[in-house]
Scaffold this motif. Structure first.
Motif, PDB file in Angstrom:
ATOM      1  N   LYS A   8     -11.286  16.910  -1.441  1.00 42.81           N
ATOM      2  CA  LYS A   8     -10.705  18.126  -2.005  1.00 42.81           C
ATOM      3  C   LYS A   8      -9.198  17.943  -2.130  1.00 42.81           C
ATOM      4  CE  LYS A   8     -11.172  21.715   1.120  1.00 42.81           C
ATOM      5  NZ  LYS A   8     -11.749  22.500   2.169  1.00 42.81           N
ATOM      6  N   PRO A   9      -8.567  18.702  -3.001  1.00 47.07           N
ATOM      7  CA  PRO A   9      -7.128  18.511  -3.223  1.00 47.07           C
ATOM      8  C   PRO A   9      -6.293  18.593  -1.942  1.00 47.07           C
ATOM      9  CG  PRO A   9      -8.040  19.913  -4.927  1.00 47.07           C
ATOM     10  CD  PRO A   9      -9.139  19.690  -3.920  1.00 47.07           C
ATOM     11  N   GLY A  10      -6.686  19.444  -1.006  1.00 42.96           N
ATOM     12  CA  GLY A  10      -5.932  19.586   0.232  1.00 42.96           C
ATOM     13  C   GLY A  10      -6.111  18.429   1.201  1.00 42.96           C
ATOM     14  N   ALA A  11      -6.928  17.452   0.844  1.00 42.49           N
ATOM     15  CA  ALA A  11      -7.186  16.300   1.712  1.00 42.49           C
ATOM     16  C   ALA A  11      -6.424  15.065   1.237  1.00 42.49           C
ATOM     17  CB  ALA A  11      -8.682  16.016   1.769  1.00 42.49           C
ATOM     18  N   VAL A  12      -5.408  15.273   0.406  1.00 46.49           N
ATOM     19  CA  VAL A  12      -4.593  14.177  -0.120  1.00 46.49           C
ATOM     20  C   VAL A  12      -3.155  14.388   0.353  1.00 46.49           C
ATOM     21  CG1 VAL A  12      -3.724  13.072  -2.222  1.00 46.49           C
ATOM     22  CG2 VAL A  12      -6.070  13.965  -2.154  1.00 46.49           C
ATOM     23  N   LYS A  13      -2.572  13.323   0.877  1.00 46.62           N
ATOM     24  CA  LYS A  13      -1.236  13.460   1.462  1.00 46.62           C
ATOM     25  C   LYS A  13      -0.425  12.197   1.224  1.00 46.62           C
ATOM     26  CE  LYS A  13       0.738  14.899   5.877  1.00 46.62           C
ATOM     27  NZ  LYS A  13       0.421  15.303   7.252  1.00 46.62           N
ATOM     28  N   VAL A  14       0.887  12.372   1.140  1.00 49.80           N
ATOM     29  CA  VAL A  14       1.813  11.235   1.068  1.00 49.80           C
ATOM     30  C   VAL A  14       2.593  11.219   2.377  1.00 49.80           C
ATOM     31  CG1 VAL A  14       3.795  10.236  -0.137  1.00 49.80           C
ATOM     32  CG2 VAL A  14       2.004  11.437  -1.432  1.00 49.80           C
ATOM     33  N   ILE A  15       2.650  10.063   3.002  1.00 45.25           N
ATOM     34  CA  ILE A  15       3.378   9.906   4.258  1.00 45.25           C
ATOM     35  C   ILE A  15       4.419   8.815   4.052  1.00 45.25           C
ATOM     36  CG2 ILE A  15       3.189   9.166   6.664  1.00 45.25           C
ATOM     37  CD1 ILE A  15       0.437  10.392   6.758  1.00 45.25           C
ATOM     38  N   SER A  16       5.642   9.085   4.465  1.00 40.54           N
ATOM     39  CA  SER A  16       6.702   8.095   4.243  1.00 40.54           C
ATOM     40  C   SER A  16       6.479   6.844   5.080  1.00 40.54           C
ATOM     41  CB  SER A  16       8.082   8.696   4.507  1.00 40.54           C
ATOM     42  OG  SER A  16       8.150   9.192   5.826  1.00 40.54           O
ATOM     43  N   SER A  17       6.093   7.019   6.353  1.00 45.52           N
ATOM     44  CA  SER A  17       5.833   5.843   7.169  1.00 45.52           C
ATOM     45  C   SER A  17       5.031   6.242   8.403  1.00 45.52           C
ATOM     46  CB  SER A  17       7.142   5.167   7.596  1.00 45.52           C
ATOM     47  OG  SER A  17       7.859   6.019   8.465  1.00 45.52           O
ATOM     48  N   ALA A  18       4.423   5.256   9.015  1.00 51.43           N
ATOM     49  CA  ALA A  18       3.709   5.446  10.280  1.00 51.43           C
ATOM     50  C   ALA A  18       4.120   4.291  11.180  1.00 51.43           C
ATOM     51  CB  ALA A  18       2.195   5.455  10.055  1.00 51.43           C
ATOM     52  N   SER A  19       4.246   4.566  12.463  1.00 52.58           N
ATOM     53  CA  SER A  19       4.740   3.538  13.373  1.00 52.58           C
ATOM     54  C   SER A  19       3.687   2.469  13.675  1.00 52.58           C
ATOM     55  CB  SER A  19       5.230   4.182  14.668  1.00 52.58           C
ATOM     56  OG  SER A  19       4.209   5.002  15.219  1.00 52.58           O
ATOM     57  N   SER A  20       2.403   2.806  13.463  1.00 50.92           N
ATOM     58  CA  SER A  20       1.344   1.851  13.781  1.00 50.92           C
ATOM     59  C   SER A  20       0.046   2.271  13.087  1.00 50.92           C
ATOM     60  CB  SER A  20       1.110   1.816  15.291  1.00 50.92           C
ATOM     61  OG  SER A  20       0.587   3.070  15.718  1.00 50.92           O
ATOM     62  N   LYS A  21      -0.917   1.366  13.137  1.00 53.26           N
ATOM     63  CA  LYS A  21      -2.251   1.661  12.611  1.00 53.26           C
ATOM     64  C   LYS A  21      -2.853   2.849  13.362  1.00 53.26           C
ATOM     65  CE  LYS A  21      -6.740  -0.652  12.193  1.00 53.26           C
ATOM     66  NZ  LYS A  21      -7.417  -1.951  12.325  1.00 53.26           N
ATOM     67  N   LYS A  22      -2.681   2.859  14.685  1.00 56.16           N
ATOM     68  CA  LYS A  22      -3.230   3.954  15.490  1.00 56.16           C
ATOM     69  C   LYS A  22      -2.607   5.294  15.087  1.00 56.16           C
ATOM     70  CE  LYS A  22      -4.426   5.188  20.194  1.00 56.16           C
ATOM     71  NZ  LYS A  22      -4.375   4.841  21.605  1.00 56.16           N
ATOM     72  N   ARG A  23      -1.303   5.300  14.846  1.00 58.06           N
ATOM     73  CA  ARG A  23      -0.622   6.533  14.418  1.00 58.06           C
ATOM     74  C   ARG A  23      -1.184   6.991  13.066  1.00 58.06           C
ATOM     75  NH1 ARG A  23       0.705  10.953  16.042  1.00 58.06           N
ATOM     76  NH2 ARG A  23       0.030  11.756  14.080  1.00 58.06           N
ATOM     77  N   LEU A  24      -1.440   6.041  12.174  1.00 61.01           N
ATOM     78  CA  LEU A  24      -2.007   6.379  10.872  1.00 61.01           C
ATOM     79  C   LEU A  24      -3.409   6.987  11.041  1.00 61.01           C
ATOM     80  CD1 LEU A  24      -2.034   6.411   7.794  1.00 61.01           C
ATOM     81  CD2 LEU A  24      -2.805   4.044   7.858  1.00 61.01           C
ATOM     82  N   LEU A  25      -4.209   6.443  11.953  1.00 60.96           N
ATOM     83  CA  LEU A  25      -5.537   7.009  12.200  1.00 60.96           C
ATOM     84  C   LEU A  25      -5.418   8.450  12.729  1.00 60.96           C
ATOM     85  CD1 LEU A  25      -7.373   3.899  13.715  1.00 60.96           C
ATOM     86  CD2 LEU A  25      -7.484   4.769  11.363  1.00 60.96           C
ATOM     87  N   HIS A  26      -4.390   8.707  13.528  1.00 62.48           N
ATOM     88  CA  HIS A  26      -4.140  10.079  13.988  1.00 62.48           C
ATOM     89  C   HIS A  26      -3.768  10.979  12.810  1.00 62.48           C
ATOM     90  CE1 HIS A  26      -4.435  10.090  18.409  1.00 62.48           C
ATOM     91  NE2 HIS A  26      -4.183   8.798  18.290  1.00 62.48           N
ATOM     92  N   ASP A  27      -2.960  10.455  11.881  1.00 63.72           N
ATOM     93  CA  ASP A  27      -2.604  11.227  10.675  1.00 63.72           C
ATOM     94  C   ASP A  27      -3.859  11.554   9.864  1.00 63.72           C
ATOM     95  OD1 ASP A  27       0.124  11.207  11.298  1.00 63.72           O
ATOM     96  OD2 ASP A  27       0.503   9.388  10.122  1.00 63.72           O
ATOM     97  N   LEU A  28      -4.785  10.594   9.767  1.00 61.83           N
ATOM     98  CA  LEU A  28      -6.045  10.838   9.048  1.00 61.83           C
ATOM     99  C   LEU A  28      -6.870  11.920   9.750  1.00 61.83           C
ATOM    100  CD1 LEU A  28      -6.967   7.158   8.207  1.00 61.83           C
ATOM    101  CD2 LEU A  28      -6.441   8.942   6.528  1.00 61.83           C
ATOM    102  N   GLY A  29      -6.900  11.879  11.082  1.00 64.97           N
ATOM    103  CA  GLY A  29      -7.613  12.900  11.850  1.00 64.97           C
ATOM    104  C   GLY A  29      -7.006  14.281  11.649  1.00 64.97           C
ATOM    105  N   ASP A  30      -5.676  14.353  11.660  1.00 62.32           N
ATOM    106  CA  ASP A  30      -4.995  15.634  11.432  1.00 62.32           C
ATOM    107  C   ASP A  30      -5.290  16.169  10.035  1.00 62.32           C
ATOM    108  OD1 ASP A  30      -3.898  15.427  13.977  1.00 62.32           O
ATOM    109  OD2 ASP A  30      -1.937  14.729  13.259  1.00 62.32           O
ATOM    110  N   LEU A  31      -5.314  15.267   9.055  1.00 61.45           N
ATOM    111  CA  LEU A  31      -5.604  15.662   7.679  1.00 61.45           C
ATOM    112  C   LEU A  31      -7.055  16.139   7.556  1.00 61.45           C
ATOM    113  CD1 LEU A  31      -4.541  15.923   4.799  1.00 61.45           C
ATOM    114  CD2 LEU A  31      -5.022  13.493   4.465  1.00 61.45           C
ATOM    115  N   ALA A  32      -7.983  15.478   8.244  1.00 63.43           N
ATOM    116  CA  ALA A  32      -9.389  15.899   8.236  1.00 63.43           C
ATOM    117  C   ALA A  32      -9.534  17.289   8.856  1.00 63.43           C
ATOM    118  CB  ALA A  32     -10.254  14.889   8.993  1.00 63.43           C
TER     119      ALA A  32
END
Length: 154
Positions: A8-32
């Protein structure tokens, strides 16, 4: 099946940077959580568990993390464009900037695999990836992701 049924449109995000793969997975969880109400910590744990089986960085800057979760009725997705690519243990050892995560019901067999194949096909298209990388607006990214499938189907 097309991507507009997964994303859905609200499930798309732009992130400038993430400190690690694990942090990115947390960003995906927050977006979900924000897009679908999925428990973020459950989603992150499932993604980390799946990554421990083998990295989901498929090459050419693309990662397709995915996990099965209790309580879901259907397969759903989240998409993140990273302005600064990060190491994701990809098969080609290249950093990733296009991340499409899928969350499937625990008992989703074929539906989960079809969704994964669809997203994989879409993000294997160099022209689609170039368009995604050239845009930093979530609404435009959503349109690119969902339009590509309709055009291919026609």
């Amino acid at each position: 099946m097309d991507i507009s049924k997964l994303l859905k449109p609200g499930a798309v995000k732009v992130i400038s940077s993430a400190s690690s793969k694990k942090r990115l997975l947390h960003d995906l969880g927050d977006l979900a959580f924000s897009a679908y109400g999925i428990n973020a910590s459950t989603a992150v744990e499932a993604l980390i568990e799946r990554e421990s089986l083998g990295p989901t960085g498929v090459g050419h800057g693309v990662a397709l993390p995915h996990a099965r979760l209790p309580g879901l009725d259907t397969v759903v997705g989240t998409f993140i464009l990273m302005e600064k690519p990060i190491d994701f243990d990809s098969i080609d050892r290249q950093p990733v900037d296009l991340i499409f995560a899928l969350f499937a019901p625990e008992d989703a067999g074929v539906e989960h695999l079809k969704a994964l194949a669809l997203v994989s096909r879409t993000l294997r298209d160099p022209a689609a990836c170039a368009k995604l990388r050239a845009n930093a607006d979530p609404a435009t990214l959503y349109t690119i992701l969902t339009e590509g499938q309709s055009a291919q189907a026609a």
